[in-house]
Design a protein around this motif. Structure first.
Motif, PDB file in Angstrom:
ATOM      1  N   ILE A   1      21.017  53.609  35.144  1.00 14.48           N
ATOM      2  CA  ILE A   1      20.646  54.194  35.839  1.00 14.48           C
ATOM      3  C   ILE A   1      21.641  55.735  35.407  1.00 14.48           C
ATOM      4  CG2 ILE A   1      20.372  55.682  38.242  1.00 14.48           C
ATOM      5  CD1 ILE A   1      19.457  52.621  38.207  1.00 14.48           C
ATOM      6  N   THR A   2      22.602  56.347  35.943  1.00 17.94           N
ATOM      7  CA  THR A   2      23.546  57.191  35.818  1.00 17.94           C
ATOM      8  C   THR A   2      22.960  57.987  33.954  1.00 17.94           C
ATOM      9  OG1 THR A   2      25.379  57.316  37.219  1.00 17.94           O
ATOM     10  CG2 THR A   2      24.993  58.415  36.148  1.00 17.94           C
ATOM     11  N   ILE A   3      22.980  57.290  33.550  1.00 18.80           N
ATOM     12  CA  ILE A   3      23.004  57.466  31.452  1.00 18.80           C
ATOM     13  C   ILE A   3      21.559  58.284  31.193  1.00 18.80           C
ATOM     14  CG2 ILE A   3      22.800  57.350  29.325  1.00 18.80           C
ATOM     15  CD1 ILE A   3      25.050  55.086  30.162  1.00 18.80           C
ATOM     16  N   LEU A   4      20.461  57.410  32.095  1.00 22.78           N
ATOM     17  CA  LEU A   4      19.511  57.609  32.563  1.00 22.78           C
ATOM     18  C   LEU A   4      18.641  59.178  32.781  1.00 22.78           C
ATOM     19  CD1 LEU A   4      17.893  54.432  32.423  1.00 22.78           C
ATOM     20  CD2 LEU A   4      18.078  55.793  30.508  1.00 22.78           C
ATOM     21  N   LYS A   5      19.662  59.500  33.599  1.00 24.82           N
ATOM     22  CA  LYS A   5      19.196  60.428  34.491  1.00 24.82           C
ATOM     23  C   LYS A   5      19.508  61.386  33.665  1.00 24.82           C
ATOM     24  CE  LYS A   5      19.054  58.244  39.368  1.00 24.82           C
ATOM     25  NZ  LYS A   5      19.673  59.242  40.603  1.00 24.82           N
ATOM     26  N   SER A   6      20.585  61.057  33.614  1.00 25.39           N
ATOM     27  CA  SER A   6      21.380  62.556  32.388  1.00 25.39           C
ATOM     28  C   SER A   6      20.775  62.817  31.199  1.00 25.39           C
ATOM     29  CB  SER A   6      22.976  62.401  32.152  1.00 25.39           C
ATOM     30  OG  SER A   6      24.072  62.104  33.343  1.00 25.39           O
TER      31      SER A   6
ATOM     32  N   VAL B   1      17.572  62.305  30.519  1.00 24.04           N
ATOM     33  CA  VAL B   1      16.159  62.901  31.162  1.00 24.04           C
ATOM     34  C   VAL B   1      16.245  64.407  31.484  1.00 24.04           C
ATOM     35  CG1 VAL B   1      14.361  62.551  33.298  1.00 24.04           C
ATOM     36  CG2 VAL B   1      14.711  60.318  32.132  1.00 24.04           C
ATOM     37  N   ASP B   2      17.265  64.706  32.292  1.00 27.53           N
ATOM     38  CA  ASP B   2      17.224  65.861  32.844  1.00 27.53           C
ATOM     39  C   ASP B   2      18.222  66.714  31.982  1.00 27.53           C
ATOM     40  OD1 ASP B   2      18.030  67.607  35.229  1.00 27.53           O
ATOM     41  OD2 ASP B   2      20.308  67.842  34.101  1.00 27.53           O
ATOM     42  N   ALA B   3      18.678  66.390  30.851  1.00 29.72           N
ATOM     43  CA  ALA B   3      18.683  66.984  29.066  1.00 29.72           C
ATOM     44  C   ALA B   3      17.823  67.356  29.034  1.00 29.72           C
ATOM     45  CB  ALA B   3      20.224  66.022  28.776  1.00 29.72           C
ATOM     46  N   LEU B   4      16.318  66.610  28.953  1.00 28.92           N
ATOM     47  CA  LEU B   4      15.352  66.548  27.691  1.00 28.92           C
ATOM     48  C   LEU B   4      14.582  67.449  28.700  1.00 28.92           C
ATOM     49  CD1 LEU B   4      14.279  62.716  27.480  1.00 28.92           C
ATOM     50  CD2 LEU B   4      14.699  64.655  25.364  1.00 28.92           C
ATOM     51  N   GLU B   5      14.582  67.906  30.164  1.00 33.69           N
ATOM     52  CA  GLU B   5      13.914  68.343  30.543  1.00 33.69           C
ATOM     53  C   GLU B   5      14.592  69.913  30.815  1.00 33.69           C
ATOM     54  OE1 GLU B   5      12.860  66.738  34.109  1.00 33.69           O
ATOM     55  OE2 GLU B   5      11.221  65.429  33.765  1.00 33.69           O
ATOM     56  N   THR B   6      15.602  70.027  31.140  1.00 37.28           N
ATOM     57  CA  THR B   6      16.620  70.775  31.911  1.00 37.28           C
ATOM     58  C   THR B   6      17.068  71.566  30.606  1.00 37.28           C
ATOM     59  OG1 THR B   6      16.889  70.491  33.972  1.00 37.28           O
ATOM     60  CG2 THR B   6      17.903  72.267  33.104  1.00 37.28           C
ATOM     61  N   PHE B   7      17.382  71.537  30.040  1.00 34.78           N
ATOM     62  CA  PHE B   7      18.434  71.612  28.315  1.00 34.78           C
ATOM     63  C   PHE B   7      17.438  71.785  27.093  1.00 34.78           C
ATOM     64  CE2 PHE B   7      21.339  69.945  31.114  1.00 34.78           C
ATOM     65  CZ  PHE B   7      22.238  71.477  31.520  1.00 34.78           C
ATOM     66  N   GLY B   8      16.478  71.771  27.248  1.00 27.02           N
ATOM     67  CA  GLY B   8      15.459  72.060  25.887  1.00 27.02           C
ATOM     68  C   GLY B   8      15.769  70.622  24.982  1.00 27.02           C
ATOM     69  N   ALA B   9      16.351  69.475  25.051  1.00 24.62           N
ATOM     70  CA  ALA B   9      16.405  68.697  24.391  1.00 24.62           C
ATOM     71  C   ALA B   9      15.400  68.085  23.523  1.00 24.62           C
ATOM     72  CB  ALA B   9      17.222  68.026  24.465  1.00 24.62           C
ATOM     73  N   ALA B  10      14.103  68.488  24.096  1.00 19.09           N
ATOM     74  CA  ALA B  10      13.043  67.260  23.839  1.00 19.09           C
ATOM     75  C   ALA B  10      12.629  68.566  22.203  1.00 19.09           C
ATOM     76  CB  ALA B  10      12.298  67.509  25.154  1.00 19.09           C
ATOM     77  N   ALA B  11      12.442  69.392  22.888  1.00 17.33           N
ATOM     78  CA  ALA B  11      12.309  70.763  21.527  1.00 17.33           C
ATOM     79  C   ALA B  11      13.302  70.000  19.778  1.00 17.33           C
ATOM     80  CB  ALA B  11      12.469  72.234  21.868  1.00 17.33           C
TER      81      ALA B  11
ATOM     82  N   THR C   1      19.259  55.938  22.981  1.00 17.93           N
ATOM     83  CA  THR C   1      20.150  55.073  23.976  1.00 17.93           C
ATOM     84  C   THR C   1      19.588  54.881  24.583  1.00 17.93           C
ATOM     85  OG1 THR C   1      21.958  57.230  23.163  1.00 17.93           O
ATOM     86  CG2 THR C   1      22.289  56.226  24.952  1.00 17.93           C
ATOM     87  N   ASN C   2      18.115  55.501  25.458  1.00 16.33           N
ATOM     88  CA  ASN C   2      17.769  55.431  26.690  1.00 16.33           C
ATOM     89  C   ASN C   2      17.484  53.644  26.317  1.00 16.33           C
ATOM     90  OD1 ASN C   2      18.403  57.636  27.930  1.00 16.33           O
ATOM     91  ND2 ASN C   2      16.329  57.930  28.009  1.00 16.33           N
ATOM     92  N   GLY C   3      16.501  53.398  24.832  1.00 18.93           N
ATOM     93  CA  GLY C   3      16.447  52.363  24.896  1.00 18.93           C
ATOM     94  C   GLY C   3      17.413  50.809  24.881  1.00 18.93           C
ATOM     95  N   VAL C   4      18.769  51.225  23.921  1.00 23.02           N
ATOM     96  CA  VAL C   4      19.188  50.141  24.206  1.00 23.02           C
ATOM     97  C   VAL C   4      19.553  50.098  25.717  1.00 23.02           C
ATOM     98  CG1 VAL C   4      21.819  50.089  23.690  1.00 23.02           C
ATOM     99  CG2 VAL C   4      20.278  51.303  21.748  1.00 23.02           C
ATOM    100  N   ILE C   5      19.687  51.116  26.280  1.00 20.35           N
ATOM    101  CA  ILE C   5      20.542  50.700  27.914  1.00 20.35           C
ATOM    102  C   ILE C   5      19.038  49.923  28.913  1.00 20.35           C
ATOM    103  CG2 ILE C   5      20.640  51.801  30.059  1.00 20.35           C
ATOM    104  CD1 ILE C   5      21.711  54.403  28.631  1.00 20.35           C
ATOM    105  N   LEU C   6      17.809  50.430  28.267  1.00 19.77           N
ATOM    106  CA  LEU C   6      16.538  49.580  29.157  1.00 19.77           C
ATOM    107  C   LEU C   6      16.399  47.825  28.391  1.00 19.77           C
ATOM    108  CD1 LEU C   6      14.359  52.767  28.657  1.00 19.77           C
ATOM    109  CD2 LEU C   6      15.217  51.339  31.476  1.00 19.77           C
TER     110      LEU C   6
END
Length: 450
Positions: free
Chosen positions: A244-249, A251-261, A272-277
């Protein structure tokens, strides 16, 4: 909690000890009471036998046999004062005898017969014959329900009999006579009389001790299970918190640091999220699957299965690289066996996964299929760290994990081997384990043909 448990065990042990002491004392007192009753009854039978013997040896007055028994006693003599009659040559009586006749009560008849028999035996100088007396004694013993053989001894000038001896003094003889009856196997006869009370007492003792033992095991097992449950909760909380901590990190990276771009970062984060889920989903399914099998919701669906091929397919799912190896030895006469492939798949997965976790590198696992009487057996062996003998009786318990410094960091919930045992039972199998520290572990499951 420990003080309360110790106090509870102390009270339980004290109670059982008192029950055992009471039962032993009761059996001992019962035996002693039976011994006293035996001596009293045998002595009473011997006294009656002596009376019967003496009465048969002497002739008693016929008046005692009347419907209303009487006994005539000589009282005194009166001189004949007829002087003329005394001078007659044909005179018969120089004295007149005076007799008294008394009526004998039925209550006193037996005592009177006993006295008469002994008095007549004294007057006739009739000795006691042990062999003849023994015949009367046997008859009297049967009336008392005593079936122990005796040996009679007639002693003259003997001392007074003790309370513990089966002996009767015979009075009215010039020399004191004591008839002593010596029993054979008296203790055996007494134990036969007390075997039922002693057996019931022994049963109560065993039930008390057994109840205490079972109660103690249940309490200790419950405490251990409670500890395992707490460890499981802490463990699964940690295992869930990490992803859950990895998933939060992520998501936070995608929202805050512009990793989605950034397409490359976005793909890496999503992968990574898919493997964890998927890992979390597999853990949840595994726990739910264990619960379903335990509740009997899922039952075995038997069919013909190539178990060697199934073992290869399961072992290929694990990320083993050379020189790691899984060696499969198939020694069954038939290429296929009757089993449930899905259940056996889970058995292989859990045992191989367990062997990999606790193996040294390189990993070496052997899967052996061998015939046994009325069935076949599966063995999964590794050359890993092994398990100390202290832990072996508990490793199939739910939530149990071997806590040592070497394997403390190995991830898991303590459910795998418990699940394997449950699956083996569904297939009517028996699972066992053999292991030594630093020499490896071998799990054996025996399946029997129906």
């Amino acid at each position: 909690m420990r003080k309360r448990l110790k106090f509870t065990f102390f009270i339980a042990f004290l109670t059982v000890a008192m029950v055992i002491l009471f039962q032993v004392t009761w059996v001992y007192n019962s035996y002693k009471a039976s011994e006293r009753n035996f001596i009293t009854s045998a002595r009473f039978a011997l006294r009656r036998a002596i009376t019967s013997y003496q009465l048969q040896q002497n002739e008693l007055p016929t008046s005692l046999q009347y419907k209303e028994p009487t006994l005539t006693f000589f009282q005194s003599t009166i001189p004949n004062r007829d002087s003329i009659a005394l001078d007659t040559p044909k005179v018969i009586k120089r004295f007149n005898a005076k007799f008294t006749t008394v009526k004998v009560d039925e209550e006193n008849k037996d005592a009177l017969l006993e006295i008469l028999g002994r008095l007549l035996s004294q007057q006739m100088h009739t000795p006691l014959n042990p062999d003849s007396l023994n015949l009367f004694f046997k008859k009297e013993l049967l009336k008392e329900n005593i079936r122990v053989p005796f040996r009679l001894i007639v002693s003259t000038n003997a001392k007074v009999a003790t309370d513990h001896a089966i002996s009767v003094p015979v009075n009215f003889y010039r020399s004191p006579v004591i008839v002593q009856a010596i029993p054979k196997n008296q203790s055996l006869a007494l134990w036969r009389q007390n075997i039922i009370p002693a057996s019931v007492s022994l049963l109560l003792i065993l039930l008390s001790a057994g109840s205490l033992l079972i109660m103690g095991k249940m309490i200790i097992r419950q405490m251990r299970l409670n500890k395992f449950k707490n460890d499981f909760i802490n463990n699964i909380t940690h295992e869930l918190r990490t992803p859950i901590t990895i998933l939060k990190s992520s998501v936070d990276a995608l929202e805050t640091f512009g990793a989605a771009a950034d397409p490359e970062k976005l793909t890496r984060y999503l992968k990574t999220n898919g493997v964890i889920l998927n890992k979390m989903d597999q853990d949840i399914d595994r726990i739910l699957e264990i619960s379903k099998y335990e509740q009997g919701v899922i039952r075995a669906q038997l069919k013909r299965v190539d178990v060697a091929q199934l073992a290869r397919e399961v072992s290929n799912r694990f990320n083993l690289t050379l020189p790691d190896a899984v060696l499969i030895n198939y020694n069954l006469s038939q290429p296929m066996v009757n089993t449930d492939p899905f259940i056996l798949d889970s058995v292989f997965s859990n045992l191989i996964d367990n062997a990999i976790k606790y193996s040294n590198h390189p990993v070496h696992i052997e899967i052996n299929f061998q015939p046994i009487i009325n069935g076949w057996q599966l063995q999964v062996a590794d050359k890993g760290k092994g398990i100390a003998s202290f832990h072996l009786p508990f490793i199939f318990d739910k939530f149990y994990r071997v806590q040592t410094s070497d394997v403390h960091e190995v991830k898991g919930y303590g459910l795998g081997l418990s699940f394997v045992k449950e699956l083996a039972l569904i297939l009517d199998g028996e699972i066992s384990v053999a292991s030594k520290p630093d020499q490896g572990t071998t799990f054996t499951i025996r399946f029997y043909d129906k």
